[in-house]
Design a protein around this motif. Sequence first.
Motif, PDB file in Angstrom:
ATOM      1  N   GLN A 789      66.115  29.174  -6.515  1.00 39.58           N
ATOM      2  CA  GLN A 789      66.839  29.581  -5.306  1.00 39.58           C
ATOM      3  C   GLN A 789      67.779  28.474  -4.817  1.00 39.58           C
ATOM      4  O   GLN A 789      68.883  28.739  -4.360  1.00 39.58           O
ATOM      5  CB  GLN A 789      65.845  29.947  -4.197  1.00 39.58           C
ATOM      6  CG  GLN A 789      65.098  31.255  -4.483  1.00 39.58           C
ATOM      7  CD  GLN A 789      64.172  31.623  -3.344  1.00 39.58           C
ATOM      8  OE1 GLN A 789      63.683  30.754  -2.635  1.00 39.58           O
ATOM      9  NE2 GLN A 789      63.916  32.918  -3.189  1.00 39.58           N
ATOM     10  N   LEU A 790      67.334  27.240  -4.902  1.00 35.82           N
ATOM     11  CA  LEU A 790      68.163  26.117  -4.465  1.00 35.82           C
ATOM     12  C   LEU A 790      69.064  25.598  -5.580  1.00 35.82           C
ATOM     13  O   LEU A 790      69.995  24.817  -5.322  1.00 35.82           O
ATOM     14  CB  LEU A 790      67.281  24.965  -3.952  1.00 35.82           C
ATOM     15  CG  LEU A 790      66.426  25.282  -2.724  1.00 35.82           C
ATOM     16  CD1 LEU A 790      65.521  24.102  -2.412  1.00 35.82           C
ATOM     17  CD2 LEU A 790      67.322  25.579  -1.516  1.00 35.82           C
ATOM     18  N   GLY A 791      68.775  25.987  -6.809  1.00 33.41           N
ATOM     19  CA  GLY A 791      69.559  25.500  -7.938  1.00 33.41           C
ATOM     20  C   GLY A 791      69.298  24.041  -8.251  1.00 33.41           C
ATOM     21  O   GLY A 791      70.219  23.306  -8.593  1.00 33.41           O
ATOM     22  N   HIS A 792      68.027  23.610  -8.130  1.00 33.19           N
ATOM     23  CA  HIS A 792      67.676  22.210  -8.357  1.00 33.19           C
ATOM     24  C   HIS A 792      66.664  22.077  -9.484  1.00 33.19           C
ATOM     25  O   HIS A 792      65.808  22.957  -9.670  1.00 33.19           O
ATOM     26  CB  HIS A 792      67.053  21.591  -7.089  1.00 33.19           C
ATOM     27  CG  HIS A 792      68.043  21.396  -5.979  1.00 33.19           C
ATOM     28  ND1 HIS A 792      67.667  21.230  -4.658  1.00 33.19           N
ATOM     29  CD2 HIS A 792      69.404  21.339  -6.002  1.00 33.19           C
ATOM     30  CE1 HIS A 792      68.753  21.080  -3.923  1.00 33.19           C
ATOM     31  NE2 HIS A 792      69.810  21.158  -4.714  1.00 33.19           N
ATOM     32  N   LEU A 793      66.776  20.972 -10.212  1.00 30.61           N
ATOM     33  CA  LEU A 793      65.728  20.541 -11.122  1.00 30.61           C
ATOM     34  C   LEU A 793      65.092  19.298 -10.519  1.00 30.61           C
ATOM     35  O   LEU A 793      65.799  18.341 -10.183  1.00 30.61           O
ATOM     36  CB  LEU A 793      66.280  20.172 -12.499  1.00 30.61           C
ATOM     37  CG  LEU A 793      66.891  21.259 -13.380  1.00 30.61           C
ATOM     38  CD1 LEU A 793      67.276  20.645 -14.732  1.00 30.61           C
ATOM     39  CD2 LEU A 793      65.909  22.382 -13.604  1.00 30.61           C
ATOM     40  N   LEU A 794      63.762  19.301 -10.370  1.00 26.93           N
ATOM     41  CA  LEU A 794      63.036  18.125  -9.892  1.00 26.93           C
ATOM     42  C   LEU A 794      62.217  17.582 -11.055  1.00 26.93           C
ATOM     43  O   LEU A 794      61.325  18.246 -11.554  1.00 26.93           O
ATOM     44  CB  LEU A 794      62.130  18.484  -8.716  1.00 26.93           C
ATOM     45  CG  LEU A 794      62.845  19.006  -7.450  1.00 26.93           C
ATOM     46  CD1 LEU A 794      61.830  19.329  -6.366  1.00 26.93           C
ATOM     47  CD2 LEU A 794      63.842  17.986  -6.945  1.00 26.93           C
ATOM     48  N   ILE A 795      62.573  16.364 -11.482  1.00 25.63           N
ATOM     49  CA  ILE A 795      61.928  15.766 -12.656  1.00 25.63           C
ATOM     50  C   ILE A 795      61.230  14.484 -12.215  1.00 25.63           C
ATOM     51  O   ILE A 795      61.826  13.672 -11.473  1.00 25.63           O
ATOM     52  CB  ILE A 795      62.972  15.473 -13.756  1.00 25.63           C
ATOM     53  CG1 ILE A 795      63.647  16.804 -14.169  1.00 25.63           C
ATOM     54  CG2 ILE A 795      62.346  14.791 -14.958  1.00 25.63           C
ATOM     55  CD1 ILE A 795      64.727  16.669 -15.199  1.00 25.63           C
ATOM     56  N   PRO A 796      59.968  14.291 -12.607  1.00 24.29           N
ATOM     57  CA  PRO A 796      59.227  13.092 -12.169  1.00 24.29           C
ATOM     58  C   PRO A 796      60.004  11.810 -12.503  1.00 24.29           C
ATOM     59  O   PRO A 796      60.569  11.668 -13.590  1.00 24.29           O
ATOM     60  CB  PRO A 796      57.916  13.174 -12.953  1.00 24.29           C
ATOM     61  CG  PRO A 796      57.753  14.617 -13.253  1.00 24.29           C
ATOM     62  CD  PRO A 796      59.129  15.163 -13.450  1.00 24.29           C
ATOM     63  N   ARG A 797      60.036  10.898 -11.555  1.00 19.02           N
ATOM     64  CA  ARG A 797      60.753   9.635 -11.756  1.00 19.02           C
ATOM     65  C   ARG A 797      60.098   8.843 -12.884  1.00 19.02           C
ATOM     66  O   ARG A 797      58.866   8.786 -12.986  1.00 19.02           O
ATOM     67  CB  ARG A 797      60.723   8.799 -10.475  1.00 19.02           C
ATOM     68  CG  ARG A 797      61.568   9.386  -9.374  1.00 19.02           C
ATOM     69  CD  ARG A 797      61.449   8.586  -8.097  1.00 19.02           C
ATOM     70  NE  ARG A 797      62.062   7.264  -8.192  1.00 19.02           N
ATOM     71  CZ  ARG A 797      62.257   6.469  -7.150  1.00 19.02           C
ATOM     72  NH1 ARG A 797      61.883   6.862  -5.943  1.00 19.02           N
ATOM     73  NH2 ARG A 797      62.809   5.281  -7.311  1.00 19.02           N
ATOM     74  N   PRO A 798      60.861   8.228 -13.720  1.00 19.24           N
ATOM     75  CA  PRO A 798      60.287   7.432 -14.813  1.00 19.24           C
ATOM     76  C   PRO A 798      59.636   6.156 -14.249  1.00 19.24           C
ATOM     77  O   PRO A 798      60.145   5.548 -13.301  1.00 19.24           O
ATOM     78  CB  PRO A 798      61.504   7.103 -15.685  1.00 19.24           C
ATOM     79  CG  PRO A 798      62.672   7.166 -14.746  1.00 19.24           C
ATOM     80  CD  PRO A 798      62.349   8.221 -13.745  1.00 19.24           C
ATOM     81  N   MET A 799      58.504   5.787 -14.834  1.00 23.62           N
ATOM     82  CA  MET A 799      57.753   4.611 -14.376  1.00 23.62           C
ATOM     83  C   MET A 799      57.686   3.567 -15.504  1.00 23.62           C
ATOM     84  O   MET A 799      57.798   3.894 -16.684  1.00 23.62           O
ATOM     85  CB  MET A 799      56.339   5.010 -13.967  1.00 23.62           C
ATOM     86  CG  MET A 799      56.272   6.209 -13.010  1.00 23.62           C
ATOM     87  SD  MET A 799      57.012   5.899 -11.408  1.00 23.62           S
ATOM     88  CE  MET A 799      55.710   4.897 -10.676  1.00 23.62           C
ATOM     89  N   THR A 800      57.480   2.310 -15.104  1.00 27.75           N
ATOM     90  CA  THR A 800      57.381   1.249 -16.102  1.00 27.75           C
ATOM     91  C   THR A 800      56.103   1.374 -16.926  1.00 27.75           C
ATOM     92  O   THR A 800      56.028   0.881 -18.054  1.00 27.75           O
ATOM     93  CB  THR A 800      57.396  -0.126 -15.421  1.00 27.75           C
ATOM     94  OG1 THR A 800      56.364  -0.167 -14.424  1.00 27.75           O
ATOM     95  CG2 THR A 800      58.751  -0.374 -14.752  1.00 27.75           C
ATOM     96  N   ALA A 801      55.072   2.031 -16.379  1.00 26.48           N
ATOM     97  CA  ALA A 801      53.810   2.277 -17.099  1.00 26.48           C
ATOM     98  C   ALA A 801      53.195   3.553 -16.552  1.00 26.48           C
ATOM     99  O   ALA A 801      53.403   3.909 -15.388  1.00 26.48           O
ATOM    100  CB  ALA A 801      52.845   1.105 -16.938  1.00 26.48           C
TER     101      ALA A 801
END
Length: 844
Positions: A789-801
């Motif tokens: 509905q909002l036209g968004h992709l939410l992808i988990p932020r990459p972490m160093t570990a």
Amino acid sequence: MPWWSLTAFASDAELTDFLDDDTSEQRLDLGLREPDAYRGDTEAAVADLGRWIHDGWTVLTVTEGPGLARRVHEVLAERGIPSRLVGHEAESAPGVVTVTTGALGRGFVDETGQFALLTETDLTGSAGSATTTKDMRRMPSRRRAQVDPLSLRPGDYVVHEQHGVGRFVEMTARTVGGATREYLVLEYAASKRGQPGDRLYVPTDQLDQVTKYVGGEAPTLHRLGGSDWAQTKARARRHVKEIAADLIRLYSVRMSTVGHAFAPDTPWQRELEDAFAYVETPDQLSSIDEVKADMEREVPMDRLICGDVGYGKTEIAVRAAFKAVQDGKQVAILVPTTLLVQQHLQTFTERYAQFPVTVKALSRFQSTTEAGRVVDGLADGSVDVVIGTHRLLTDKIRFKDLGLVVVDEEQRFGVEHKEKLKTFRTAVDVLAMSATPIPRTLEMAVTGIREMSTLATPPEERHPVLTFVGSYDEKQITAALRRELLREGQVFYVHNKVQSIEKAAARLRELVPEARIATAHGKMGEGRLEQVVLDFWEKRFDVLVCTTIVETGLDISNANTLIVERADLLGLSQLHQLRGRVGRGRERAYAYFLFPPEKPLTETAHDRLATIASHTDLGAGMQVAMKDLEIRGAGNLLGGEQSGHIEGVGFDLYVRLVGEAVAAYKGEAAAPPAEVKIELPVDAHLPHDYVPGERLRLEAYQKLASVQDEAGVAAIEEELRDRYGMPPEPVTNLIEVARLRTVARLAGLSDISAQGAFVRFGPVPAEAMPDSRRLRLARLYPGSIVKDQLGHLLIPRPMTARVGGKPVRDTAVLRWAADVIRAVLVDNVGDAARVATNGKDLRP
């Protein structure tokens, strides 16, 4: 073994009075003399050469280019004088004229040794490259494509494409979440009465949204979030569509007209071009190719050559006119002043001296009888090229077969002259040239109604003219004159009042008695004026006290100081053109624009003088033209009623709107590049110790903001390394931001920003995420969320570990975001496979 020093021929006798009789140095008179200055007089030169050869002399003739050398050889052969055309390694011999090429200034004649050396300067009268500009034949060094810097100052008005007209306050750096970025601070109208103005912080990676406002003195500031900017823009768009329809009609008429398609280049054309004494700049070569391509099409040419004073526009006209004459057509060259007629007549005559081309002038310098012969020659076709002032536009002038019209200094001709030219334009090729084009001309060129070629590369070893603006001071004038005389140069002194010009010259004679001073103005007799200018060109005078009659056309490389009295009364284009009279050689030039100290300057005069003082760079003509537009107020393209719309949205945006509307009518409309907002934890800026100076940083930021593809990013990165050295980490991050923006535009994204534990990508419509992409997203980036509905992709932020790690920053997070776009939204199989097999490798 004594040291020998050679002096100029003329100075030996003059120096004998100053020599000490008991000097131990040995003085030797070689008995050499300067050759006669033939100035294109072929018969006189051939007569002398024939006499010397008959008497058994050794004669050597040296020209700059091979074309002229071949022509000299042919002329001597036609007259029965033995000659040979040789390379550099051959030796000269008695009884035959040896013709070769080389870069020499003046020649000499040795009566005792029966040896004569003649150069191109001696034969034609034109100073070759060796006498005017050192190493001019060397190819100009490689220059990068320069983008004009914004050169904003606090208080300047700017236009933000989304928010409207605001005022530039400053550049500032802010640190948010540990990431430092630079911003432009813009001030807008206050949202509430009595409150300070609202401020907008524009990230420097979005500088492509901001342009400097040109169009009026004090525009009204818009309110952030208000509807007034949207309404102003909408009104401008509506009127622009009407203009575009008229423009397209004009354009269609011209494109449907069948003109004369000129033939390809002849051998004589190549010979003429080989004889050019200088190495063409890259811009000159490309402009010449564009002009020739236009002439060889059936559609009549309508091209504008826009280049600063002394950048080689005349040579383009010389070649275009010769091409037209080679096809049996006549050429009319329209210029604004009689002096420019004389200058062009000399230039064209010398360049065409070796070819059967008849060049004539038509101005008040001709007597009635001479002018009558020229008019008759145009009618019967015996005159190939005519150079004239407005007189060419009268109804009495008839051409037998006109093929090309060249308009020099187009900005000097009024509307009625342009209307008269329209009668030529229907089926005749038109080539216009200007250093400071007027707004209407600029608009028509930018919108594609007229083709435009730009000469932006300065000639090699050309220096900017050192410009001084200040009050009139006789001590300063005396010092300036004496400094120029000490280096054997010449001076233009502009006193733009005929009634008092002799008094001004007399005052200069009192100040500097040793200077040889002459006067020149438009009310002098034709012969007298022509003789004065010729004498000044031949260095018989040191100072030419003149009116603005010398504004265009005079090309005297030895004159390198300009002094303008009452500069406050002259227009901006005039000031720029006058400054172009000096600095045409390798010597440093000086320009003094003076005003009376006892009289207050008007606001307009102050703005003009401030502009001419600040725009001293090579190629500043376009900037001066834009500032002139800003000072005088914007005109319009086809009528008086549109000027308010330019004032409302600014000239840059207005021209862009016209261009878009014209493209839409042509069916060539392309969506403008979308604005991409990137809000990630990235320390991306240009440190002050890496790029010193706010203007240079703005220039670099603007280039990075407007870059469109990977090749452009790589070119800017190479330029930064070349100019400032190895980039530190914040600069590397900034380059990666520009690289990510190009990838985002490819996928149609306009927003990439951190949102809690996720990174948001948008807009991504539901139809852009079929099941195959959703499965790939879930497999490559577990935990991702698709908000249709909002036209968004939410992808988990990459972490160093995976456990206890911190969010990655800077280059690593930017490259990760680019991988996401390529692997999921652009369907790049290679990137998807790499992420799947080595997902933990974030390539920090």
